[in-house]
Write a protein that holds these residues in place. Structure first.
Motif, PDB file in Angstrom:
ATOM      1  N   LYS B 104       0.704  -0.853  -0.243  1.00  0.00           N
ATOM      2  CA  LYS B 104      -0.052  -0.046   0.187  1.00  0.00           C
ATOM      3  C   LYS B 104       0.359   1.593  -0.199  1.00  0.00           C
ATOM      4  O   LYS B 104       1.677   1.114  -0.093  1.00  0.00           O
ATOM      5  CB  LYS B 104      -0.908   0.416   1.241  1.00  0.00           C
ATOM      6  N   THR B 105       0.266   2.283  -0.335  1.00  0.00           N
ATOM      7  CA  THR B 105       0.890   3.825  -0.225  1.00  0.00           C
ATOM      8  C   THR B 105       0.897   4.225   1.790  1.00  0.00           C
ATOM      9  O   THR B 105      -0.756   4.503   1.328  1.00  0.00           O
ATOM     10  CB  THR B 105       0.453   4.522  -1.476  1.00  0.00           C
ATOM     11  N   THR B 106       1.948   5.496   2.165  1.00  0.00           N
ATOM     12  CA  THR B 106       0.883   5.208   2.873  1.00  0.00           C
ATOM     13  C   THR B 106       2.353   7.293   2.599  1.00  0.00           C
ATOM     14  O   THR B 106       3.240   7.492   2.100  1.00  0.00           O
ATOM     15  CB  THR B 106       1.936   5.121   4.126  1.00  0.00           C
ATOM     16  N   GLU B 107       1.648   8.392   2.748  1.00  0.00           N
ATOM     17  CA  GLU B 107       2.110   9.169   3.406  1.00  0.00           C
ATOM     18  C   GLU B 107       2.498  10.274   4.370  1.00  0.00           C
ATOM     19  O   GLU B 107       1.267   9.844   5.464  1.00  0.00           O
ATOM     20  CB  GLU B 107       0.619  10.452   2.451  1.00  0.00           C
ATOM     21  N   ILE B 108       3.485  10.397   4.431  1.00  0.00           N
ATOM     22  CA  ILE B 108       3.814  11.233   5.876  1.00  0.00           C
ATOM     23  C   ILE B 108       3.913  12.733   5.375  1.00  0.00           C
ATOM     24  O   ILE B 108       4.878  12.751   4.611  1.00  0.00           O
ATOM     25  CB  ILE B 108       5.518  10.348   6.139  1.00  0.00           C
ATOM     26  N   CYS B 109       3.646  13.326   6.213  1.00  0.00           N
ATOM     27  CA  CYS B 109       3.253  15.062   5.995  1.00  0.00           C
ATOM     28  C   CYS B 109       4.022  15.695   7.470  1.00  0.00           C
ATOM     29  O   CYS B 109       3.832  15.207   8.339  1.00  0.00           O
ATOM     30  CB  CYS B 109       1.901  15.838   5.921  1.00  0.00           C
ATOM     31  N   GLY B 110       4.772  16.407   7.160  1.00  0.00           N
ATOM     32  CA  GLY B 110       4.932  17.028   8.198  1.00  0.00           C
ATOM     33  C   GLY B 110       5.465  18.012   8.190  1.00  0.00           C
ATOM     34  O   GLY B 110       5.968  18.656   7.008  1.00  0.00           O
ATOM     35  N   ALA B 111       6.035  19.636   9.075  1.00  0.00           N
ATOM     36  CA  ALA B 111       6.465  20.515   9.155  1.00  0.00           C
ATOM     37  C   ALA B 111       8.241  20.713   8.927  1.00  0.00           C
ATOM     38  O   ALA B 111       8.184  19.447   9.201  1.00  0.00           O
ATOM     39  CB  ALA B 111       6.293  21.285  10.234  1.00  0.00           C
ATOM     40  N   PRO B 112       8.428  21.339   8.856  1.00  0.00           N
ATOM     41  CA  PRO B 112      10.266  21.065   8.145  1.00  0.00           C
ATOM     42  C   PRO B 112      10.896  21.060   9.410  1.00  0.00           C
ATOM     43  O   PRO B 112      10.477  21.781  10.245  1.00  0.00           O
ATOM     44  CB  PRO B 112      10.712  22.464   8.084  1.00  0.00           C
ATOM     45  N   GLY B 113      12.016  19.759   9.565  1.00  0.00           N
ATOM     46  CA  GLY B 113      12.549  19.492  11.030  1.00  0.00           C
ATOM     47  C   GLY B 113      11.329  18.892  11.430  1.00  0.00           C
ATOM     48  O   GLY B 113      11.945  18.870  13.306  1.00  0.00           O
ATOM     49  N   VAL B 114      10.190  18.381  11.564  1.00  0.00           N
ATOM     50  CA  VAL B 114       9.829  17.598  12.441  1.00  0.00           C
ATOM     51  C   VAL B 114       9.874  15.961  12.742  1.00  0.00           C
ATOM     52  O   VAL B 114      10.561  15.343  13.175  1.00  0.00           O
ATOM     53  CB  VAL B 114       8.351  17.827  12.467  1.00  0.00           C
ATOM     54  N   GLY B 115      10.602  15.456  11.100  1.00  0.00           N
ATOM     55  CA  GLY B 115      11.597  14.536  11.661  1.00  0.00           C
ATOM     56  C   GLY B 115      11.111  12.989  10.187  1.00  0.00           C
ATOM     57  O   GLY B 115      11.088  12.036  10.486  1.00  0.00           O
ATOM     58  N   LYS B 116      10.297  13.878   9.359  1.00  0.00           N
ATOM     59  CA  LYS B 116      10.090  13.031   8.177  1.00  0.00           C
ATOM     60  C   LYS B 116      11.196  12.548   7.152  1.00  0.00           C
ATOM     61  O   LYS B 116      11.476  11.499   7.289  1.00  0.00           O
ATOM     62  CB  LYS B 116       9.236  14.077   7.247  1.00  0.00           C
ATOM     63  N   THR B 117      12.948  12.991   7.187  1.00  0.00           N
ATOM     64  CA  THR B 117      13.641  12.169   6.230  1.00  0.00           C
ATOM     65  C   THR B 117      14.433  11.414   7.307  1.00  0.00           C
ATOM     66  O   THR B 117      14.835  10.223   6.789  1.00  0.00           O
ATOM     67  CB  THR B 117      14.427  13.182   6.019  1.00  0.00           C
ATOM     68  N   GLN B 118      14.008  11.431   9.169  1.00  0.00           N
ATOM     69  CA  GLN B 118      14.943  10.519   9.467  1.00  0.00           C
ATOM     70  C   GLN B 118      13.773   8.720  10.019  1.00  0.00           C
ATOM     71  O   GLN B 118      14.818   8.228   9.417  1.00  0.00           O
ATOM     72  CB  GLN B 118      14.865  11.186  11.107  1.00  0.00           C
ATOM     73  N   LEU B 119      12.787   9.235   9.812  1.00  0.00           N
ATOM     74  CA  LEU B 119      11.559   8.247   9.934  1.00  0.00           C
ATOM     75  C   LEU B 119      11.927   7.629   8.284  1.00  0.00           C
ATOM     76  O   LEU B 119      11.836   6.379   8.462  1.00  0.00           O
ATOM     77  CB  LEU B 119       9.981   8.687   9.844  1.00  0.00           C
ATOM     78  N   CYS B 120      11.717   8.485   7.100  1.00  0.00           N
ATOM     79  CA  CYS B 120      12.513   7.181   6.393  1.00  0.00           C
ATOM     80  C   CYS B 120      13.540   6.633   5.863  1.00  0.00           C
ATOM     81  O   CYS B 120      14.108   5.070   5.537  1.00  0.00           O
ATOM     82  CB  CYS B 120      12.331   8.417   4.722  1.00  0.00           C
ATOM     83  N   ILE B 121      14.727   7.359   7.109  1.00  0.00           N
ATOM     84  CA  ILE B 121      15.739   6.593   6.739  1.00  0.00           C
ATOM     85  C   ILE B 121      16.100   5.051   7.554  1.00  0.00           C
ATOM     86  O   ILE B 121      16.873   4.081   7.652  1.00  0.00           O
ATOM     87  CB  ILE B 121      16.985   7.195   7.246  1.00  0.00           C
TER      88      ILE B 121
END
Lengths: 406, 365
Positions: B104-121
């Motif tokens: 399935k596709t999951t979308e992660i939204c968030g303000a800058p600096g909140v940790g989206k890239t961290q979660l992706c890594i």
């Protein structure tokens, strides 16, 4: 890559001619259309269009690299800032290939930081530098050559005791003064050639915000989106340059007061302020909080964000607010004739949950007390005392943007 | 099938016109002819006639998608077999029903600096955790459009994950699996694509199915972020919407056909309401329908929270999390009697993949 002509992708020439008649010349034009339109314009069946899409995609898609190869490739990945605590937290310094933003109220030391970085970049690698030239785009006329030499001679007195070395360092820093948005954009467009011809290892733009905020009044409808699109364009160009040449790019930004309701302010920006003193970056309940200017979209575009702010009349703080590898950290510093100097030797890591209980930093007196008169005589500037940033609802306070204040 | 209109087949427009003007209106009219006869009657080349006949004679099973008919039971078994990618934050994993769902596709939204890239890594590393530790043992594809991917951070997160698995190793099977789960292998199985603009992103998405067929062990595709290339230099917003919709469809198809979890990150934009401005996910209203699940990361004061905003199977929930030098983790609650002392020893890692039926109601947790 997006502008690659279709003729060079291996498509049949007759097909390219036919698509040319419909104004489909580059990969970008081709990929922006849906399959049905492509079938009609190219006169091909669905299967054939899929094959064509694959051919064109192969021509302009990026190449794959595994993380292992990337790690082994990045030998000079970080540019040390010579602020030891900051470098330790950032895994070595400013990451090359990324955009680092330094933002804060006027007079805090952003331009000083940039000048210090320029000096560092020209040093040989054995001394922690990049041994390369620097492209410095100055939009506020804050760059002061005498101050540059002063920083160099005070920070590395032995190295720069020889006059030739000072001259060599100064020759490696290329200054561009741009005063309008269009000029900045044009300069960025031509930056690739400058980087190659002058073998630059560092690009500094001081500051990105001033021209944009002068020219775009966001209260006029339509200006906000135009401004955002200009900034996104600049960010994309800078990112491309940073990655293509593996160099760090440093930008400075201003701050603005954000009027909002209580509870929506990111009070993670509030930090280590001694009790009883007024914090310029605070999330007080009613009026607002201070945040980096240029909006949300811009905040997404930069990779690392360092915020500088006042602590008291002498000391300032530098905060790592956004970074892909460093946790939220705060360092105190002062501006002296050798540039920026951190106060404590040991850095402090603040896990989020604890920062509510963090008390005032234990301060040790700075090494030299900067003599204000001495600095004023060098550069025309006015030092801003820490202001209270709680704005009245009618008039949001904006920094007056005095050039060269530190 | 025999009654199918000639006009509905995917032939080239010129060929279609000639067939129809020659009087061939349904599939039945064509399928009995020989290629040379068809080419003479319709005035098309012999090659084209051959292709037309092949297309018409293919049965419906070959023409359409492979998964046209499934019972719900087959689907249930398939979903359970696919598994999830854990996030190392047990509260979030529980809210998501085990982790980010594969297929399935999951979308992660968030303000800058909140940790989206961290979660992706973190997810890119977690997808590679061997099966005996509760992971998928797969490879990961990371499509970076922002330039925030720093290898040094992946090294940190991978080191922490390997260390964690080393600490909880109990039996020989796990010990053997650990031989092939090191920082080096994690890095070598993380495939990175750097797309500088939307054209490269579109091109890469067209090529992704081939890549996934050549690398069948990939279980996770991350696009960080999908918003950045579409947020500038787009005067024609309808073109943008069209491209995004096409992209969303392709990604959904890739997710289910190749059994990968597709994770997209989105940015936040300010929407000016009557008297206030609020942060909403970027890319417009219609984009909200694109992903199957939507996770919003946000600040509340000094703490970070993840909210499951849209999901077909899980209830809405908000859980706290933190970013540590080791990666994406739970927040350590102050009361030691409620939570285990080491928050990273999550129960989801100690057992194998649990079928959904045992989860219970996530909101009760």
């Amino acid at each position: 890559m997006a502008n690659k002509k279709l003729r060079r992708t291996g498509m049949l020439p007759e097909l390219c001619d036919r698509l040319d008649r419909h104004q489909i010349e580059t990969c970008q034009d081709f990929l922006s259309l849906g399959p049905l339109e492509l079938m009609r314009e190219a006169g091909q069946s669905y299967q054939q269009v899929q094959t064509l899409l694959r051919t064109v995609s192969l021509a302009c898609a990026p190449t794959m690299v595994t993380a292992l190869e990337l790690r082994d490739r990045r030998s000079h990945a970080f540019f040390p800032t010579s602020l030891r605590g900051l470098d330790a937290v950032l895994h070595g310094g400013l990451a090359s290939g990324t955009l680092t933003e330094v933002t804060g109220p006027s007079g805090c030391g952003k331009s000083q930081f940039c000048m210090m970085l320029s000096v560092l970049a020209t040093l040989p690698r054995t001394m922690g530098g990049l041994d390369s030239s620097v492209l410095y785009i100055d939009t506020e006329s804050a760059f002061c050559a005498e101050r540059l030499v002063e920083i160099a001679q005070n920070r590395f007195p032995k190295y720069f005791s020889l006059q030739e070395r000072v001259v060599e360092m100064a020759q490696k820093i290329h200054l561009f003064r741009e005063l309008t948005c269009q000029n900045v954009l044009k300069r960025l467009g031509g930056l690739e050639e400058e980087i190659i011809s002058k073998k630059a290892g560092l690009v500094i733009i001081d500051s990105i915000a001033s021209v944009v905020r002068k020219e775009f009044d966001t209260s006029i409808p339509g200006n906000l989106s135009e401004r955002s699109s200009l900034l996104s364009q600049e960010a994309a160009t800078l990112k491309y340059l940073a990655e293509e040449f593996s160099i760090p790019v440093v930008l400075t930004n201003q701050i603005t007061t954000h009027l909002s309701r209580k509870g929506t302010a990111p009070s993670h920006l509030e930090c280590n302020v001694p009790e009883g003193k007024e914090s310029p970056v605070s999330a007080d309940g009613e009026s607002g909080y201070v945040t980096a200017a240029l909006g949300n979209t811009w905040s997404h575009s930069v990779n690392t964000r360092l915020i500088v702010q006042y602590l008291d009349s002498q000391r300032r703080q530098i905060i790592v607010a956004k970074s892909p590898i460093a946790p939220f950290s705060v360092f105190n510093y002062t501006v002296q004739n050798s540039g920026l100097e951190l106060e404590d030797s040991a850095h402090r890591y603040h896990p989020r949950a604890d920062s509510g209980t963090a008390k005032a930093n234990t301060c040790c007196p700075p090494k030299h007390v900067p003599s204000a008169d001495h600095f004023f005589s060098l550069c025309r500037s006015v030092m801003h005392p820490p202001q209270s940033y709680s704005a009245s609802p009618q008039v949001p306070s904006q920094p007056t943007g005095v050039a060269g204040a530190w | 099938m025999m009654q199918r209109d000639v006009a509905s087949f995917a032939f080239a427009p010129a060929v279609k016109v000639r067939l129809i003007s020659a009087g061939f209106l349904t599939a039945k009219d064509i399928c009995d002819l020989r290629p040379t006869e068809l080419s003479k009657e319709a005035g098309i080349s012999q090659q084209e006639a051959l292709e037309v006949l092949q297309e018409v004679r293919r049965g419906p099973a070959e023409q359409g998608a492979a998964e046209s008919r499934l019972t719900a039971l087959e689907l249930l078994e398939r979903e359970q077999a696919l598994g999830t990618v854990i996030t190392f934050c047990s509260a979030l994993d529980q809210a998501l029903g085990g982790g980010i769902p594969v297929g399935k596709t999951t979308e992660i939204c968030g303000a800058p600096g909140v940790g989206k890239t961290q979660l992706c890594i973190q997810l890119a590393v977690d997808a590679q955790i061997p099966g005996c530790f509760g992971g998928l043992g797969g490879q990961a594809v990371y499509i970076d459009t922002e330039g925030s991917f720093l290898v040094e951070r992946v090294v940190d997160v991978a080191t922490a994950a390997v260390q964690h698995c080393t600490l909880i190793t109990k039996d020989t099977e796990q010990r053997e699996a650990l031989q092939s789960f090191t920082v080096e292998t994690v890095l070598s199985q993380l495939f990175l694509f750097r797309c500088h603009d939307y054209v490269e992103l579109l091109a890469q998405t067209h090529l992704l199915p081939d890549f996934l067929s050549q690398h069948p062990k990939v279980r996770l595709v991350v696009i960080d972020s999908i918003a950045f290339p579409f947020r500038h230099s787009f005067e024609d917003l309808s073109l943008r919407t069209r491209l995004l919709n096409g992209l969303a469809q392709q990604l959904t198809q890739i997710a289910s056909q190749h059994s990968v979890a597709v994770v997209l990150t989105n940015q936040m934009t300010t929407r000016i309401g009557q008297n206030q401005s609020m942060l909403v996910p970027a890319l417009g209203e219609s984009w909200g329908h694109a992903a199957t699940q939507r996770l919003i990361l946000h600040w509340e004061g000094k703490h970070r929270f993840a909210s499951l905003y849209k999901s077909p199977s899980q209830r809405e929930a908000t859980v706290p999390y933190q970013i540590t030098p080791h990666g994406f983790r739970d927040v350590q609650l102050p009361d030691p009697s409620v939570t285990p002392a080491d928050p990273s020893l999550t129960p989801s890692l100690n057992s194998r993949k649990r079928p959904r039926g045992e989860e219970g109601d996530p909101s009760d947790a």
